[in-house]
Design an enzyme around this catalytic site. Structure first.
Site, PDB file in Angstrom:
ATOM      1  N   GLU A  58      -0.366  -3.299  -5.308  1.00 21.26           N
ATOM      2  CA  GLU A  58      -0.017  -2.062  -4.605  1.00 21.26           C
ATOM      3  C   GLU A  58      -0.706  -2.048  -3.250  1.00 21.26           C
ATOM      4  OE1 GLU A  58      -0.742   1.814  -6.429  1.00 21.26           O
ATOM      5  OE2 GLU A  58       0.716   2.681  -5.047  1.00 21.26           O
ATOM      6  N   SER A  83      -3.495   5.918  -8.291  1.00 16.68           N
ATOM      7  CA  SER A  83      -2.357   5.112  -8.761  1.00 16.68           C
ATOM      8  C   SER A  83      -2.847   3.818  -9.431  1.00 16.68           C
ATOM      9  CB  SER A  83      -1.382   4.818  -7.624  1.00 16.68           C
ATOM     10  OG  SER A  83      -2.047   4.242  -6.532  1.00 16.68           O
ATOM     11  N   ASP A 143       2.878   1.802  -0.841  1.00 19.75           N
ATOM     12  CA  ASP A 143       2.625   3.243  -0.675  1.00 19.75           C
ATOM     13  C   ASP A 143       1.524   3.407   0.369  1.00 19.75           C
ATOM     14  OD1 ASP A 143       2.592   5.984  -1.035  1.00 19.75           O
ATOM     15  OD2 ASP A 143       1.358   5.928  -2.840  1.00 19.75           O
ATOM     16  N   HIS A 146       3.374   4.232   5.459  1.00 25.61           N
ATOM     17  CA  HIS A 146       4.759   4.734   5.541  1.00 25.61           C
ATOM     18  C   HIS A 146       5.370   4.562   6.929  1.00 25.61           C
ATOM     19  CE1 HIS A 146       3.814   6.084   1.618  1.00 25.61           C
ATOM     20  NE2 HIS A 146       3.149   7.153   1.989  1.00 25.61           N
TER      21      HIS A 146
HETATM   22  C1  LIG Z   1      -0.501   7.987   0.278  1.00 23.13           C
HETATM   23  S1  LIG Z   1      -2.009   7.120   0.194  1.00 23.13           S
HETATM   24  C2  LIG Z   1      -1.750   6.118  -1.236  1.00 23.13           C
HETATM   25  C3  LIG Z   1      -1.778   6.916  -2.506  1.00 23.13           C
HETATM   26  C4  LIG Z   1      -1.935   6.112  -3.775  1.00 23.13           C
HETATM   27  N1  LIG Z   1      -1.010   5.007  -3.848  1.00 23.13           N
HETATM   28  C5  LIG Z   1      -1.715   7.008  -4.973  1.00 23.13           C
HETATM   29  O1  LIG Z   1      -0.556   7.134  -5.413  1.00 23.13           O
HETATM   30  O2  LIG Z   1      -2.702   7.569  -5.472  1.00 23.13           O
HETATM   31  C6  LIG Z   1      -1.828   5.993   1.519  1.00 23.13           C
HETATM   32  C7  LIG Z   1      -2.930   4.953   1.668  1.00 23.13           C
HETATM   33  O3  LIG Z   1      -2.484   3.978   2.614  1.00 23.13           O
HETATM   34  C8  LIG Z   1      -3.604   3.533   3.344  1.00 23.13           C
HETATM   35  N2  LIG Z   1      -3.174   2.978   4.628  1.00 23.13           N
HETATM   36  C9  LIG Z   1      -2.819   3.645   5.749  1.00 23.13           C
HETATM   37  N3  LIG Z   1      -2.521   2.793   6.742  1.00 23.13           N
HETATM   38  C10 LIG Z   1      -2.675   1.546   6.233  1.00 23.13           C
HETATM   39  C11 LIG Z   1      -2.525   0.247   6.779  1.00 23.13           C
HETATM   40  N4  LIG Z   1      -2.159   0.049   8.054  1.00 23.13           N
HETATM   41  N5  LIG Z   1      -2.770  -0.811   5.974  1.00 23.13           N
HETATM   42  C12 LIG Z   1      -3.161  -0.638   4.690  1.00 23.13           C
HETATM   43  N6  LIG Z   1      -3.332   0.587   4.115  1.00 23.13           N
HETATM   44  C13 LIG Z   1      -3.091   1.666   4.877  1.00 23.13           C
HETATM   45  C14 LIG Z   1      -4.462   4.767   3.513  1.00 23.13           C
HETATM   46  O4  LIG Z   1      -5.819   4.423   3.751  1.00 23.13           O
HETATM   47  C15 LIG Z   1      -4.250   5.486   2.186  1.00 23.13           C
HETATM   48  O5  LIG Z   1      -5.307   5.167   1.303  1.00 23.13           O
END
Ligand SMILES: C[S@@+](CC[C@H](N)C(=O)[O-])C[C@H]1O[C@@H](n2cnc3c(N)ncnc32)[C@H](O)[C@@H]1O
Length: 270
Positions: A58, A83, A143, A146
């Protein structure tokens, strides 16, 4: 005499997700934050794999840190990782790998291993994949940020590492690409939205430009099928309808595409 005691039913994926506080289930993780109800779609795919020794990757773990503000790491999900905890409980024999731009090493241990990388940077992703012992994953879920360019870079790097016949999921497809007039940290005007790109693949078997998929010509024929799903959230919180209308504003010329939130991409068998 054979034992007649009925086996205790195991909790469903939705029940587990709701307990840990991810937004993938049917219970809102925080006031004003809607639940996506993706677990209904996930469980249909995952139930046959539940007891198998599969591997899951993930991207985006919902962990707080300096690189990305994560509002959902609160309450029953205080340190994030809801998650990954959900997958760990639902799949008792799976090996679970997570990637996030924020550090998540507090989740490491047992069957979980996490890595720090920027999913918008192919080299950063590849460096992490090289450290993971699995050559191929049975499930991949994006996830993360986005952002469409990030989703597409990640698809290009990670899809070849999916096992033949397996599924790749991209959550929260938005009208957030070129021509969509979207702003903010989830938007990028340099590429088409991933939703639009995948709709184009459904219609033509190719990826329309501009996109951020490396080796798109090699990737397109690896895909067997794409489904764009709109799982309905139960009892959306107040104000959610107006918010979703803004987030999913129609992107011309695909006016009929409002509300597609989850992409399910199946890899060819060969
Ligand atoms: C919506 S949260 C994920 C929620 C988790 N999957 C859950 O369902 O509990 C989005 C995550 O993406 C990470 N994120 C944001 N930009 C990112 C990037 N460029 N590369 C990797 N992770 C990133 C953020 O740090 C955050 O922890």
């Amino acid at each position: 005499m054979p034992d007649q005691t009925p086996a205790t039913p195991r909790p469903s994926l939705t029940e587990i997700a709701n307990r840990y506080g991810t937004d993938k289930g049917t219970v809102s993780p925080l006031p004003g934050w809607p639940a996506h109800n993706y677990t209904a779609v996930y469980e249909a795919h995952f139930e046959p794999l539940r007891d198998r020794p599969i591997s899951i990757l993930e991207i985006g773990l919902g962990v707080p840190g300096d690189h990305w503000e994560v509002r959902m790491a609160k309450g029953r999900n205080e340190r994030g990782g809801a998650s990954l905890r959900t997958w760990e409980e639902y799949f008792p024999s799976a090996r679970i790998y997570g990637i996030d731009i924020n550090p998540a090493s507090h989740l490491d241990g047992g069957r979980i291993a996490t890595f720090q990388a920027n999913q918008g940077d192919a080299a950063s992703l590849r460096a992490v994949l090289d450290r993971i012992p699995e050559t191929h994953f049975d499930i991949i879920i994006d996830d993360g940020s986005h952002r469409p360019d990030h989703q597409q870079t990640t698809l290009g790097v990670c899809f070849p590492r999916l096992r033949p016949g397996a599924h790749y999921f991209i959550e929260d497809l938005l009208a957030n690409g070129k021509g969509d007039r979207a702003t903010g940290r989830m938007a990028c005007d340099a590429v088409l939205s991933t939703r639009r790109l995948l709709r184009g693949w459904i219609e033509t078997g190719e990826f329309e430009t501009p996109h951020a998929i490396e080796n798109a010509e090699e990737l397109a024929p690896m895909i067997a099928e794409v489904a764009l799903c709109v799982p309905k959230a139960r009892r959306p919180p107040r104000g959610w309808r107006a918010r979703i209308r803004r987030m999913f504003r129609d992107s011309p010329p695909q006016r009929a595409s409002r509300g597609e939130q989850l992409a399910v991409i199946r890899k060819r068998e060969t």
